[in-house]
Design an enzyme around this catalytic site. Structure first.
Site, mmCIF file in Angstrom:
data_model
loop_
_atom_site.group_PDB
_atom_site.id
_atom_site.type_symbol
_atom_site.label_atom_id
_atom_site.label_comp_id
_atom_site.label_asym_id
_atom_site.label_seq_id
_atom_site.Cartn_x
_atom_site.Cartn_y
_atom_site.Cartn_z
ATOM 1 N N ASP A 186 0.809 -1.231 0.000
ATOM 2 C CA ASP A 186 0.000 0.000 0.000
ATOM 3 C C ASP A 186 0.838 1.275 0.000
ATOM 4 O O ASP A 186 0.319 2.358 0.289
ATOM 5 C CB ASP A 186 -0.924 -0.007 1.219
ATOM 6 C CG ASP A 186 -2.136 -0.893 1.007
ATOM 7 O OD1 ASP A 186 -2.876 -0.656 0.036
ATOM 8 O OD2 ASP A 186 -2.348 -1.832 1.806
ATOM 9 N N GLU A 238 -0.245 9.293 2.346
ATOM 10 C CA GLU A 238 -0.931 10.182 3.296
ATOM 11 C C GLU A 238 -1.152 9.520 4.655
ATOM 12 O O GLU A 238 -1.162 10.197 5.688
ATOM 13 C CB GLU A 238 -2.296 10.575 2.726
ATOM 14 C CG GLU A 238 -3.220 11.163 3.763
ATOM 15 C CD GLU A 238 -4.604 11.438 3.236
ATOM 16 O OE1 GLU A 238 -4.927 12.616 3.089
ATOM 17 O OE2 GLU A 238 -5.368 10.484 2.968
ATOM 18 N N ASP A 239 -1.339 8.195 4.662
ATOM 19 C CA ASP A 239 -1.674 7.528 5.922
ATOM 20 C C ASP A 239 -0.504 7.464 6.888
ATOM 21 O O ASP A 239 -0.684 7.152 8.063
ATOM 22 C CB ASP A 239 -2.194 6.107 5.630
ATOM 23 C CG ASP A 239 -3.520 6.168 4.895
ATOM 24 O OD1 ASP A 239 -4.335 7.044 5.241
ATOM 25 O OD2 ASP A 239 -3.720 5.376 3.957
ATOM 26 N N ARG A 290 1.025 -2.147 7.190
ATOM 27 C CA ARG A 290 1.462 -0.860 6.665
ATOM 28 C C ARG A 290 2.534 -0.185 7.536
ATOM 29 O O ARG A 290 3.086 0.839 7.148
ATOM 30 C CB ARG A 290 0.247 0.055 6.468
ATOM 31 C CG ARG A 290 -0.770 -0.535 5.483
ATOM 32 C CD ARG A 290 -1.641 0.503 4.856
ATOM 33 N NE ARG A 290 -0.855 1.532 4.208
ATOM 34 C CZ ARG A 290 -1.335 2.682 3.757
ATOM 35 N NH1 ARG A 290 -2.627 2.921 3.879
ATOM 36 N NH2 ARG A 290 -0.563 3.578 3.180
ATOM 37 N N ARG A 325 -9.370 2.179 11.594
ATOM 38 C CA ARG A 325 -7.911 2.324 11.598
ATOM 39 C C ARG A 325 -7.390 3.224 12.726
ATOM 40 O O ARG A 325 -6.219 3.145 13.091
ATOM 41 C CB ARG A 325 -7.451 2.919 10.266
ATOM 42 C CG ARG A 325 -7.749 2.056 9.049
ATOM 43 C CD ARG A 325 -6.844 0.842 8.991
ATOM 44 N NE ARG A 325 -7.203 -0.056 7.901
ATOM 45 C CZ ARG A 325 -6.747 0.088 6.662
ATOM 46 N NH1 ARG A 325 -5.937 1.071 6.354
ATOM 47 N NH2 ARG A 325 -7.110 -0.776 5.729
ATOM 48 N N HIS A 347 -11.906 5.984 5.814
ATOM 49 C CA HIS A 347 -11.271 7.084 6.557
ATOM 50 C C HIS A 347 -12.180 8.309 6.606
ATOM 51 O O HIS A 347 -13.048 8.481 5.750
ATOM 52 C CB HIS A 347 -9.981 7.509 5.849
ATOM 53 C CG HIS A 347 -8.861 6.526 5.936
ATOM 54 N ND1 HIS A 347 -8.183 6.073 4.825
ATOM 55 C CD2 HIS A 347 -8.269 5.941 7.004
ATOM 56 C CE1 HIS A 347 -7.232 5.229 5.210
ATOM 57 N NE2 HIS A 347 -7.264 5.131 6.517
ATOM 58 N N CYS A 406 -4.859 10.581 -0.522
ATOM 59 C CA CYS A 406 -3.970 9.573 0.078
ATOM 60 C C CYS A 406 -2.675 9.381 -0.692
ATOM 61 O O CYS A 406 -1.744 8.778 -0.179
ATOM 62 C CB CYS A 406 -4.699 8.253 0.247
ATOM 63 S SG CYS A 406 -5.447 7.658 -1.216
HETATM 64 C C1 CIR Z 1 -5.523 0.595 2.860
HETATM 65 O O1 CIR Z 1 -6.528 -0.080 3.066
HETATM 66 O O2 CIR Z 1 -4.795 0.990 3.774
HETATM 67 C C2 CIR Z 1 -5.180 0.932 1.431
HETATM 68 N N1 CIR Z 1 -5.527 -0.172 0.590
HETATM 69 C C3 CIR Z 1 -5.905 2.164 0.987
HETATM 70 C C4 CIR Z 1 -5.534 3.372 1.791
HETATM 71 C C5 CIR Z 1 -6.158 4.613 1.278
HETATM 72 N N2 CIR Z 1 -5.766 5.702 2.083
HETATM 73 C C6 CIR Z 1 -6.444 6.835 2.196
HETATM 74 O O3 CIR Z 1 -7.496 6.997 1.610
HETATM 75 N N3 CIR Z 1 -5.957 7.769 3.010
#
Ligand code: CIR
Length: 260
Positions: free
Chosen positions: A63, A68-69, A88, A133, A163, A250
């Site tokens: 991922d 951004e995460d 992650r 999350r 999110h 993201c």
């Molecule tokens: C996840 O599930 O962590 C990734 N497949 C997608 C994350 C998307 N992140 C976001 O919208 N901030």
């Protein structure tokens, strides 16, 4: 001194097919197409005035493109998150190294978990989605970190989407773009709200860069609503990245010149 915006992005992993999925069924992802869309996205950010700094990825981080995460970047401070999905957490080290060039850094510590996609900063107000999350311990840690810098922190419950920023983003001064089914509009106080078109529930995720908005071309009816309100919109096709449950915010960390 840094005078322009910097957009930190991250390469698409060769293992993207093994991405985390929460609300979507797994479908095949065309990696070449995803990479081409990601390049278009980076080009759009550059056209809007950003210097793009792309970090490398690897097969151990499916991922990685959703950078951004992994961090929250404020004017004065960067905060390295502790992502809610264990798979992650391996993404953090390289992002931390890169951001150390731009900001003093703090870290979210256990038992807190936080995804940057749950953090919406609008001026001095920071809204944090409590989601699958992000937990309340993270809200408390964020409050301790940012209150001394003059920010307020509000927890917002998120339901039905991944999110907070799947449900709501900042579309302009005093304006939020929102899907009210996924986050309670009353939690945000005094903003004008532009609702996504009912046929486009995922349309609330837009990136504000300078005076413009970057929106997914998958949501033309929501775009019409934004343009009708006088907002300037650039569309990008990120349909292949959307298969991995990612949207637009993201795929970058946008860094304004540091304060002071
Ligand atoms: C996840 O599930 O962590 C990734 N497949 C997608 C994350 C998307 N992140 C976001 O919208 N901030």
């Amino acid at each position: 001194m840094m005078t322009t915006l910097v957009a930190v992005t991250r390469e698409i992993s060769p293992a993207m097919a093994n991405c985390e999925l929460t609300h979507l069924p797994r479908v095949a992802i065309d990696l070449d197409r995803a990479r081409a869309q990601h390049e278009d996205y980076e080009r759009a950010l550059a056209d809007l005035g950003c210097t793009v700094h792309r970090l490398p990825s690897g097969p151990e981080m499916p991922d990685s493109v959703f950078i951004e995460d992994i961090a929250i970047v404020l004017g004065e401070l960067g905060i390295i998150t502790r992502p809610g999905a264990e798979s992650r957490r391996v993404e953090c080290a390289v992002v931390e190294q890169a951001l150390a060039h731009y900001r003093a850094l703090a870290r979210i510590e256990p038992p807190a978990t936080l995804d940057g996609g749950d953090v919406l900063a609008v001026g001095q107000s920071i809204f944090i989605g409590v989601s699958s999350r992000t937990n309340r311990a993270a809200v408390a840690q964020m409050r301790t970190l940012v209150t001394p810098l003059g920010y307020s922190v509000e927890a917002v419950s998120v339901h039905g989407c991944l999110h907070l920023k799947s449900a709501v983003t900042s579309a302009g001064d005093g304006i939020l773009l929102m899907n009210r089914a996924w986050a309670p509009a009353e939690a945000f106080g005094n903003f004008d709200v532009i609702d996504v078109h009912p046929d486009e529930p995922h349309g609330a995720n837009a990136v504000r860069v300078g005076g413009e908005l970057l929106c997914s071309s998958m949501f033309p009816r929501t775009r019409e609503r934004l343009e009708r309100r006088g907002l300037r919109v650039t569309g990008v096709d990120v349909s292949e990245l959307a298969k991995a449950e990612g949207a637009l915010t993201c795929c970058s960390l946008i860094l304004a010149p540091p304060d002071g």
